[in-house]
Write a protein that holds these residues in place. Sequence first.
Motif, PDB file in Angstrom:
ATOM      1  N   ARG A 186      -8.648  37.368 -21.198  1.00 13.81           N
ATOM      2  CA  ARG A 186      -7.618  38.249 -21.640  1.00 13.81           C
ATOM      3  C   ARG A 186      -7.498  38.381 -23.146  1.00 13.81           C
TER       4      ARG A 186
ATOM      5  N   LEU B 264     -10.949  40.494 -24.102  1.00 10.53           N
ATOM      6  CA  LEU B 264     -10.731  41.826 -23.528  1.00 10.53           C
ATOM      7  C   LEU B 264      -9.379  42.364 -24.157  1.00 10.53           C
ATOM      8  N   ALA B 265      -8.890  41.831 -25.067  1.00 11.51           N
ATOM      9  CA  ALA B 265      -7.517  42.495 -25.983  1.00 11.51           C
ATOM     10  C   ALA B 265      -7.976  43.712 -26.604  1.00 11.51           C
ATOM     11  N   THR B 266      -7.174  44.458 -26.678  1.00  9.49           N
ATOM     12  CA  THR B 266      -7.322  45.858 -27.406  1.00  9.49           C
ATOM     13  C   THR B 266      -8.131  45.806 -28.720  1.00  9.49           C
TER      14      THR B 266
ATOM     15  N   ASN C 294      -8.532  50.120 -23.366  1.00 10.64           N
ATOM     16  CA  ASN C 294      -7.407  49.103 -23.240  1.00 10.64           C
ATOM     17  C   ASN C 294      -7.782  48.613 -21.964  1.00 10.64           C
TER      18      ASN C 294
ATOM     19  N   LEU D  58      -6.999  45.723 -20.153  1.00 12.27           N
ATOM     20  CA  LEU D  58      -6.040  45.139 -19.381  1.00 12.27           C
ATOM     21  C   LEU D  58      -4.847  46.198 -19.219  1.00 12.27           C
ATOM     22  N   GLY D  59      -4.460  47.132 -20.135  1.00 13.25           N
ATOM     23  CA  GLY D  59      -3.268  47.890 -20.245  1.00 13.25           C
ATOM     24  C   GLY D  59      -3.624  49.251 -19.636  1.00 13.25           C
ATOM     25  N   SER D  60      -4.634  49.884 -19.341  1.00 15.42           N
ATOM     26  CA  SER D  60      -4.629  51.026 -18.852  1.00 15.42           C
ATOM     27  C   SER D  60      -5.059  51.054 -17.241  1.00 15.42           C
ATOM     28  N   SER D  61      -4.621  51.985 -16.461  1.00 17.62           N
ATOM     29  CA  SER D  61      -5.109  52.103 -15.241  1.00 17.62           C
ATOM     30  C   SER D  61      -6.544  52.336 -14.922  1.00 17.62           C
ATOM     31  N   ASP D  62      -7.219  53.017 -16.006  1.00 13.45           N
ATOM     32  CA  ASP D  62      -8.644  53.156 -15.760  1.00 13.45           C
ATOM     33  C   ASP D  62      -9.464  52.122 -15.867  1.00 13.45           C
TER      34      ASP D  62
ATOM     35  N   GLY E  49      -1.586  44.935 -12.379  1.00 16.97           N
ATOM     36  CA  GLY E  49      -1.065  46.180 -13.026  1.00 16.97           C
ATOM     37  C   GLY E  49      -1.978  46.814 -13.722  1.00 16.97           C
ATOM     38  N   PRO E  50      -1.771  47.622 -14.696  1.00 18.53           N
ATOM     39  CA  PRO E  50      -0.558  48.487 -14.812  1.00 18.53           C
ATOM     40  C   PRO E  50      -0.513  49.550 -13.638  1.00 18.53           C
ATOM     41  N   ALA E  51       0.898  49.895 -13.284  1.00 21.58           N
ATOM     42  CA  ALA E  51       0.968  50.721 -12.174  1.00 21.58           C
ATOM     43  C   ALA E  51       0.299  50.380 -10.818  1.00 21.58           C
ATOM     44  N   ASN E  52      -0.036  49.289 -10.542  1.00 24.89           N
ATOM     45  CA  ASN E  52      -0.517  48.613  -9.392  1.00 24.89           C
ATOM     46  C   ASN E  52      -1.947  49.046  -9.392  1.00 24.89           C
TER      47      ASN E  52
END
Lengths: 308, 444
Positions: free
Chosen positions: A133, A136-138, A161, A163-167, A252-255
């Motif tokens: 984590r 891989l932080a932004t 991003n 960890l924070g983007s669904s892509d 996440g995000p968004a499952n």
Amino acid sequence: MTPHTASRRPFRWRPDQQWEGYLFILPSFLGFLIFIVLAVVMSLGISFSEWGLTGFKGFAGLTNYQQLMRDPVFWQAFWNTAFYIVTIVPLQLALGLIMAVGLNQAIRGVTIYRLIYFMPVVTTIVAGAIVFRLLLATNGPVNSLLASIYGVAGIPFSAPNWLGSSDFSKWSVVILTLWKNTGFTMVVYLAALQGVPKELYDAAHTDGASAWQRFRHVTLPLISPTTFFLFIFQMIGAFQLFSEPFVMTRGGPANSSLSVVQYIYLAAFRDIRMDKAAAMAWVLFVFIFAFTLFQNWTQKRWVHYESD
Amino acid sequence: MQLKRTMGIGVLVLVMALILSACAGIAPQAAAPAGEPAAASETTTITWAFWGSPEEAASHKMVADAFMAEHPEIQIEIWNQPWDDYFTKIQALWASGDTKVIPDVAFLWPTPRYAAEGVLENLDPYIAASGYNLDDYWPGLLESAKYQGSVYGFPRDIEVNVIYYNKDMFDAAGVAYPSDDWTWDDFLAAAEKLTQKDANGVTTVYALAAEGGKWAKWVNQNGGAILDDYVNPSKCMLTDPASVAGIQFFADLMNQGYAMRPADLNQAGGDAAVFMSGQAAMILQNTSRVSAFNAAGMNYDVAPAPIPAGGKRWNGAGGAAWVMSSGSDNKDAAWTFIEWLQSTNGGEKIYTERGEIFPALQSVANSPAFMTDQPPANKQAIITEAAASDVGGFGYFPEWGELSGSIIDPGLERVWAGEVDAETALADICTQVDQFLADNGYPK
């Protein structure tokens, strides 16, 4: 009665001896009965019932399964899991084999390298996830490295991003899983490589086979039973992926990184829907079983056993 | 992907439940010192379950000791688990149906989910018999502990989200401290001055760090809503223009670089960490941060949240509650304890004095227990927000946890990540919410 068994006593019930044998296996057999057989049978029953915290509330027929089929989150988790299988399994086999071939050479300090590559397997997944984590932080080291590589190449870089983007979230889980498990694949492959008879390489060499041809036509066929084992084993593991997305992204995000087993866990313990969780577990089981049977059937085409 | 068997997954849920219930029997530990003489025959022992860190457990133990001093006839046994294990373990205890291990009094959230499973005692008869005063709770708060119109629990505290601001950073940026009636426009103007960006336009110091989960405040302030009814919903209201504008306001704060994206905030260690390190000038958070900021000696204060022009002040009324198990074998003693916990001079007072909670009871909030001379100076801001508490932050029906956890919050995460705008995401969310409600037989 065939001659070579003539000297043996014919089979018959001997309570004085067998009684002890059954006694010896009783503890683990009881455990197996209660924790595996009973639980499996019960979970099938639960999946066709309405079942909450305090147990049975009524028969539900196929309702739980029908609800599941209409549940978009289940399908999202299902396709996420499919993504994990098609990425993790081949990558893990390929990387594990490359590492094994590399470490099957007579190089200085080979044991140290083997140890290093195997270490993640015995490392706590939570500790690994914390480190990844951070990596891989932004604005973390991975993105800084990528930015400098892109900078040298003169390509504009927009930091992913992870960890924070669904892509990218699924890829973060894939990366963590590969780091964690490839060492195991490597060790199994190493054992297989060391079982390949050296005279076959010598013979192929004499016949003028190149290094690649030796690898392709001697090594690969001879380790194919191992590949088959690893393939089935890793595929089932990928179907059942839980800890990696759980600790890395919480789904996440968004499952976007939610796995089926994670969703089973949430249904059971967040939503107290034991019935829905049991139904999901059985759907997953049917898929794993079908895929394993299919693999078993196709193995004739590509798995070579030495005795053949 | 550790060692797994083909059949293993089919039994995951059950095996876990069985193992947990097997382990649970040995868990309770007495709160009383080991050296204490054996309880007299007329004492009743009740088990008290809660989650919490060792520090929180210390406060709970103090509360238990104070209660036992007043009520020597009742002995409290503590059952304490970390948050991550608490719910699976207590579920296993209830599932066992064994009155010997079922906790008599437990800390719980969300109450309706468990009340619907039949493991909680309806408190209405006890309230009627003892004349317990329900009017002392903040408006709307008891709704979160009701199921089918009956009270099943008493919220211990209320989450009151206020703006914490770093006075030094406001001074350095030449921004006036927030007033008690500031608006979204005032907030944006301050945010623009407080935000610092590097040469590439990347934010280095944020005006605001707020968890994604705080979004309901903006929606309700703006006159929007999540559902048409929070007990018996028939449809999703998030596509309402007022709701969309509320979500978009929060999203724009992030898109403009004024507010930290929740995923980044999470990676940076949470709002307390970024506020204390000066990475953010403001945070939107409940009162749980006060003791940490006071311990760090920060120069800060709190203000009510800004409200939109033509909007209203709104605070989501919710807090984890003390409940009684329907399987309790000492219900009268359990009620005596719960009633004492939730009284002006009982547990509420001790938790408040120790800075653990902002109390659920208005009388305690307005007492010296809360009105201390410790920072933050503007305690009235917290009272102001608390007085504006209302329903609207979450549903009070059993399936709410699943609805919010699987559909609404994940759907909004795409907005917080800047992947889609509010209108697109909310249209998608509402389609799924409406289908979920229909699937689960709502409206009932």
